[in-house]
Design a protein around this motif. Structure first.
Motif, PDB file in Angstrom:
ATOM      1  N   ILE A  53       0.804  -1.245  -0.054  1.00 24.77           N
ATOM      2  CA  ILE A  53       0.093   0.099   0.002  1.00 24.77           C
ATOM      3  C   ILE A  53       0.853   1.208  -0.005  1.00 24.77           C
ATOM      4  O   ILE A  53       0.543   2.226  -0.972  1.00 24.77           O
ATOM      5  CB  ILE A  53      -1.080   0.088   1.126  1.00 24.77           C
ATOM      6  CG1 ILE A  53      -1.999  -1.262   1.194  1.00 24.77           C
ATOM      7  CG2 ILE A  53      -1.781   1.272   1.336  1.00 24.77           C
ATOM      8  CD1 ILE A  53      -2.998  -1.325   2.346  1.00 24.77           C
ATOM      9  N   ARG A  54       1.773   1.369   0.949  1.00 23.89           N
ATOM     10  CA  ARG A  54       2.964   2.351   0.955  1.00 23.89           C
ATOM     11  C   ARG A  54       3.290   2.484  -0.612  1.00 23.89           C
ATOM     12  O   ARG A  54       3.713   3.800  -0.922  1.00 23.89           O
ATOM     13  CB  ARG A  54       3.813   2.109   1.706  1.00 23.89           C
ATOM     14  CG  ARG A  54       3.516   2.178   3.462  1.00 23.89           C
ATOM     15  CD  ARG A  54       5.135   2.465   4.091  1.00 23.89           C
ATOM     16  NE  ARG A  54       4.900   1.909   5.643  1.00 23.89           N
ATOM     17  CZ  ARG A  54       4.304   2.801   6.236  1.00 23.89           C
ATOM     18  NH1 ARG A  54       3.650   3.719   6.037  1.00 23.89           N
ATOM     19  NH2 ARG A  54       4.207   2.414   7.618  1.00 23.89           N
ATOM     20  N   ARG A  55       3.666   1.543  -1.184  1.00 22.35           N
ATOM     21  CA  ARG A  55       4.545   1.632  -2.622  1.00 22.35           C
ATOM     22  C   ARG A  55       3.323   2.246  -3.633  1.00 22.35           C
ATOM     23  O   ARG A  55       3.622   3.231  -4.387  1.00 22.35           O
ATOM     24  CB  ARG A  55       5.004   0.157  -3.012  1.00 22.35           C
ATOM     25  CG  ARG A  55       6.157   0.512  -4.217  1.00 22.35           C
ATOM     26  CD  ARG A  55       7.218  -0.708  -3.937  1.00 22.35           C
ATOM     27  NE  ARG A  55       6.079  -1.895  -4.388  1.00 22.35           N
ATOM     28  CZ  ARG A  55       5.988  -3.156  -3.436  1.00 22.35           C
ATOM     29  NH1 ARG A  55       6.635  -2.942  -2.383  1.00 22.35           N
ATOM     30  NH2 ARG A  55       5.228  -4.232  -3.727  1.00 22.35           N
ATOM     31  N   LYS A  62       4.738   8.272   8.627  1.00 24.57           N
ATOM     32  CA  LYS A  62       3.934   8.656   9.524  1.00 24.57           C
ATOM     33  C   LYS A  62       2.369   8.581   8.901  1.00 24.57           C
ATOM     34  O   LYS A  62       1.493   8.939   9.925  1.00 24.57           O
ATOM     35  CB  LYS A  62       4.220  10.439   9.301  1.00 24.57           C
ATOM     36  CG  LYS A  62       5.609  10.901   9.761  1.00 24.57           C
ATOM     37  CD  LYS A  62       5.465  12.376   9.661  1.00 24.57           C
ATOM     38  CE  LYS A  62       6.835  12.939  10.140  1.00 24.57           C
ATOM     39  NZ  LYS A  62       8.017  12.564   8.986  1.00 24.57           N
ATOM     40  N   HIS A  63       2.153   7.841   7.918  1.00 23.03           N
ATOM     41  CA  HIS A  63       0.647   7.554   7.418  1.00 23.03           C
ATOM     42  C   HIS A  63       0.019   6.702   8.379  1.00 23.03           C
ATOM     43  O   HIS A  63       0.813   5.588   9.091  1.00 23.03           O
ATOM     44  CB  HIS A  63       0.664   6.994   6.325  1.00 23.03           C
ATOM     45  CG  HIS A  63      -0.763   6.481   5.625  1.00 23.03           C
ATOM     46  ND1 HIS A  63      -1.498   7.447   5.175  1.00 23.03           N
ATOM     47  CD2 HIS A  63      -1.214   5.471   5.701  1.00 23.03           C
ATOM     48  CE1 HIS A  63      -2.698   6.954   4.883  1.00 23.03           C
ATOM     49  NE2 HIS A  63      -2.700   5.643   5.148  1.00 23.03           N
ATOM     50  N   HIS A  64      -1.086   7.174   8.890  1.00 21.86           N
ATOM     51  CA  HIS A  64      -2.043   6.143   9.833  1.00 21.86           C
ATOM     52  C   HIS A  64      -2.708   4.979   8.989  1.00 21.86           C
ATOM     53  O   HIS A  64      -3.509   5.605   8.123  1.00 21.86           O
ATOM     54  CB  HIS A  64      -2.810   7.076  10.738  1.00 21.86           C
ATOM     55  CG  HIS A  64      -2.407   7.558  11.837  1.00 21.86           C
ATOM     56  ND1 HIS A  64      -1.918   8.788  12.098  1.00 21.86           N
ATOM     57  CD2 HIS A  64      -2.177   6.640  13.090  1.00 21.86           C
ATOM     58  CE1 HIS A  64      -1.277   8.913  13.309  1.00 21.86           C
ATOM     59  NE2 HIS A  64      -1.645   7.630  14.016  1.00 21.86           N
ATOM     60  N   PHE A  65      -2.617   3.816   9.115  1.00 18.77           N
ATOM     61  CA  PHE A  65      -3.479   2.930   8.606  1.00 18.77           C
ATOM     62  C   PHE A  65      -4.477   2.725   9.571  1.00 18.77           C
ATOM     63  O   PHE A  65      -4.525   3.286  10.580  1.00 18.77           O
ATOM     64  CB  PHE A  65      -2.595   1.677   8.512  1.00 18.77           C
ATOM     65  CG  PHE A  65      -1.744   1.361   7.412  1.00 18.77           C
ATOM     66  CD1 PHE A  65      -2.152   1.171   6.108  1.00 18.77           C
ATOM     67  CD2 PHE A  65      -0.395   1.662   7.598  1.00 18.77           C
ATOM     68  CE1 PHE A  65      -1.008   1.043   5.048  1.00 18.77           C
ATOM     69  CE2 PHE A  65       0.571   1.696   6.454  1.00 18.77           C
ATOM     70  CZ  PHE A  65       0.165   1.608   5.160  1.00 18.77           C
ATOM     71  N   THR A  66      -5.676   2.195   8.911  1.00 17.87           N
ATOM     72  CA  THR A  66      -6.822   2.066   9.825  1.00 17.87           C
ATOM     73  C   THR A  66      -7.457   0.688   9.753  1.00 17.87           C
ATOM     74  O   THR A  66      -7.133  -0.223   8.920  1.00 17.87           O
ATOM     75  CB  THR A  66      -7.928   2.883   8.895  1.00 17.87           C
ATOM     76  OG1 THR A  66      -7.559   4.153   8.735  1.00 17.87           O
ATOM     77  CG2 THR A  66      -9.378   2.635   9.596  1.00 17.87           C
ATOM     78  N   LEU A  67      -7.863   0.218  11.052  1.00 15.50           N
ATOM     79  CA  LEU A  67      -8.306  -1.079  11.130  1.00 15.50           C
ATOM     80  C   LEU A  67      -9.806  -0.771  10.951  1.00 15.50           C
ATOM     81  O   LEU A  67     -10.381  -0.089  11.777  1.00 15.50           O
ATOM     82  CB  LEU A  67      -8.086  -1.415  12.668  1.00 15.50           C
ATOM     83  CG  LEU A  67      -6.695  -1.834  12.833  1.00 15.50           C
ATOM     84  CD1 LEU A  67      -6.324  -2.360  14.358  1.00 15.50           C
ATOM     85  CD2 LEU A  67      -6.044  -2.461  11.748  1.00 15.50           C
ATOM     86  N   PRO A 139     -10.528  -7.296  12.317  1.00 14.52           N
ATOM     87  CA  PRO A 139     -10.532  -5.957  11.542  1.00 14.52           C
ATOM     88  C   PRO A 139      -9.805  -6.122  10.217  1.00 14.52           C
ATOM     89  O   PRO A 139      -8.758  -6.964  10.097  1.00 14.52           O
ATOM     90  CB  PRO A 139      -9.743  -5.184  12.594  1.00 14.52           C
ATOM     91  CG  PRO A 139     -10.063  -5.826  13.883  1.00 14.52           C
ATOM     92  CD  PRO A 139     -10.111  -7.043  13.577  1.00 14.52           C
ATOM     93  N   LEU A 140     -10.143  -5.322   9.246  1.00 12.25           N
ATOM     94  CA  LEU A 140      -9.418  -5.393   7.922  1.00 12.25           C
ATOM     95  C   LEU A 140      -8.509  -4.159   8.039  1.00 12.25           C
ATOM     96  O   LEU A 140      -8.853  -3.190   8.120  1.00 12.25           O
ATOM     97  CB  LEU A 140     -10.787  -5.255   6.944  1.00 12.25           C
ATOM     98  CG  LEU A 140     -10.308  -5.250   5.389  1.00 12.25           C
ATOM     99  CD1 LEU A 140      -9.974  -6.800   5.268  1.00 12.25           C
ATOM    100  CD2 LEU A 140     -11.547  -5.033   4.597  1.00 12.25           C
ATOM    101  N   LEU A 141      -7.279  -4.398   7.698  1.00  9.57           N
ATOM    102  CA  LEU A 141      -6.421  -3.239   7.402  1.00  9.57           C
ATOM    103  C   LEU A 141      -6.846  -2.668   6.102  1.00  9.57           C
ATOM    104  O   LEU A 141      -6.936  -3.136   5.286  1.00  9.57           O
ATOM    105  CB  LEU A 141      -4.939  -3.923   7.276  1.00  9.57           C
ATOM    106  CG  LEU A 141      -3.702  -2.931   7.055  1.00  9.57           C
ATOM    107  CD1 LEU A 141      -3.504  -2.132   7.831  1.00  9.57           C
ATOM    108  CD2 LEU A 141      -2.519  -3.884   6.385  1.00  9.57           C
ATOM    109  N   SER A 142      -6.773  -1.226   6.297  1.00 16.49           N
ATOM    110  CA  SER A 142      -7.384  -0.534   5.246  1.00 16.49           C
ATOM    111  C   SER A 142      -6.572   0.857   5.023  1.00 16.49           C
ATOM    112  O   SER A 142      -6.054   1.419   6.142  1.00 16.49           O
ATOM    113  CB  SER A 142      -8.935  -0.272   5.766  1.00 16.49           C
ATOM    114  OG  SER A 142      -9.455   0.279   4.476  1.00 16.49           O
ATOM    115  N   SER A 143      -6.892   1.428   3.988  1.00 20.75           N
ATOM    116  CA  SER A 143      -6.150   2.551   3.479  1.00 20.75           C
ATOM    117  C   SER A 143      -6.930   3.092   2.370  1.00 20.75           C
ATOM    118  O   SER A 143      -7.369   2.351   1.466  1.00 20.75           O
ATOM    119  CB  SER A 143      -4.800   2.603   3.279  1.00 20.75           C
ATOM    120  OG  SER A 143      -4.160   3.902   2.888  1.00 20.75           O
ATOM    121  N   THR A 144      -7.319   4.426   2.372  1.00 25.44           N
ATOM    122  CA  THR A 144      -8.125   5.161   1.426  1.00 25.44           C
ATOM    123  C   THR A 144      -7.438   4.720  -0.260  1.00 25.44           C
ATOM    124  O   THR A 144      -6.498   4.916  -0.134  1.00 25.44           O
ATOM    125  CB  THR A 144      -8.267   6.465   1.589  1.00 25.44           C
ATOM    126  OG1 THR A 144      -8.826   6.779   2.661  1.00 25.44           O
ATOM    127  CG2 THR A 144      -9.245   7.106   0.360  1.00 25.44           C
TER     128      THR A 144
END
Length: 206
Positions: A53-55, A62-67, A139-144
């Motif tokens: 996801i970062r790539r 510093k990005h916050h991932f979301t659960l 939870p699902l690890l998530s990012s917009t």
């Protein structure tokens, strides 16, 4: 090449949900719909998803991932909540909000902010998201799903499949779910601070 799942937005087919969850359990990275635009999703235990996801999004550390959680009880296992946060967040969920809170020991260190040890959590209203998280059992690890050269998240499943065909393992298409990301509320210092205004009404936290 990404697998493509065309699912009903209100009544997702259990067979499709089961197949997507089996892929998640096998370290897949998916694109899926939420109540506030499409997102990247993966298992919390995935050894590769965070870096993938970062790539793709060109994110820094510093990005916050979301659960993404199924319900408030599940959310409470992964973040520390004081009484005021408990009441306010419970009243606002499910909904289009992400809350940044101190992570518990249940959260793998690679998923939390490297210095603050905080993590984003949310409980979405979208039936497809709910079905995925309930079937997954965690939870699902998530990012917009916002790409670095785009001003807004993509809203069409076929377009996501075309653009990310070799970068994700599956695309779950439930139709257009808007371009507004969640409203982000940082509660890590013991009070609510709206750090991004999005689909959720920010006035209740201002």
């Amino acid at each position: 090449m990404a697998r493509y799942f065309d699912v009903h937005p209100q009544d997702p087919q259990p067979r499709s949900i089961g197949q997507v969850v089996a892929m998640l359990q096998d370290d897949a990275l998916i694109a899926y719909p939420t109540d506030s635009c499409y997102a990247f999703g993966a298992s919390m235990d995935s050894p590769t998803a965070v870096e993938r996801i970062r790539r793709i999004r060109r994110l820094d550390s510093k990005h916050h991932f979301t659960l993404v959680c199924a319900d408030f009880a599940q959310l409470g296992q992964f973040v520390h909540l004081d009484n005021s946060a408990f009441r306010a967040i419970k009243a606002a969920t499910p909904g289009a909000y992400t809350f940044i809170l101190p992570a518990t020991k249940e959260v793998p260190r690679r998923l939390s902010h490297e210095k603050k040890r905080t993590v984003g959590v949310r409980i979405p209203e979208h039936p497809v998201t709910q079905a995925l998280v309930r079937e997954l059992g965690e939870p699902l690890l998530s990012s917009t799903l916002l790409l670095p050269d785009h001003d807004e998240p993509m809203t069409e499943g076929w377009q996501i499949k075309e653009e990310l065909d070799h970068l994700v393992d599956a695309v779950v298409d439930a139709g257009d779910c808007g371009t507004d990301p969640t409203t982000v509320v940082d509660w890590s210092e013991g009070y609510a601070e709206v750090v991004r205004v999005g689909a959720g009404d920010p006035s209740r936290f201002e």
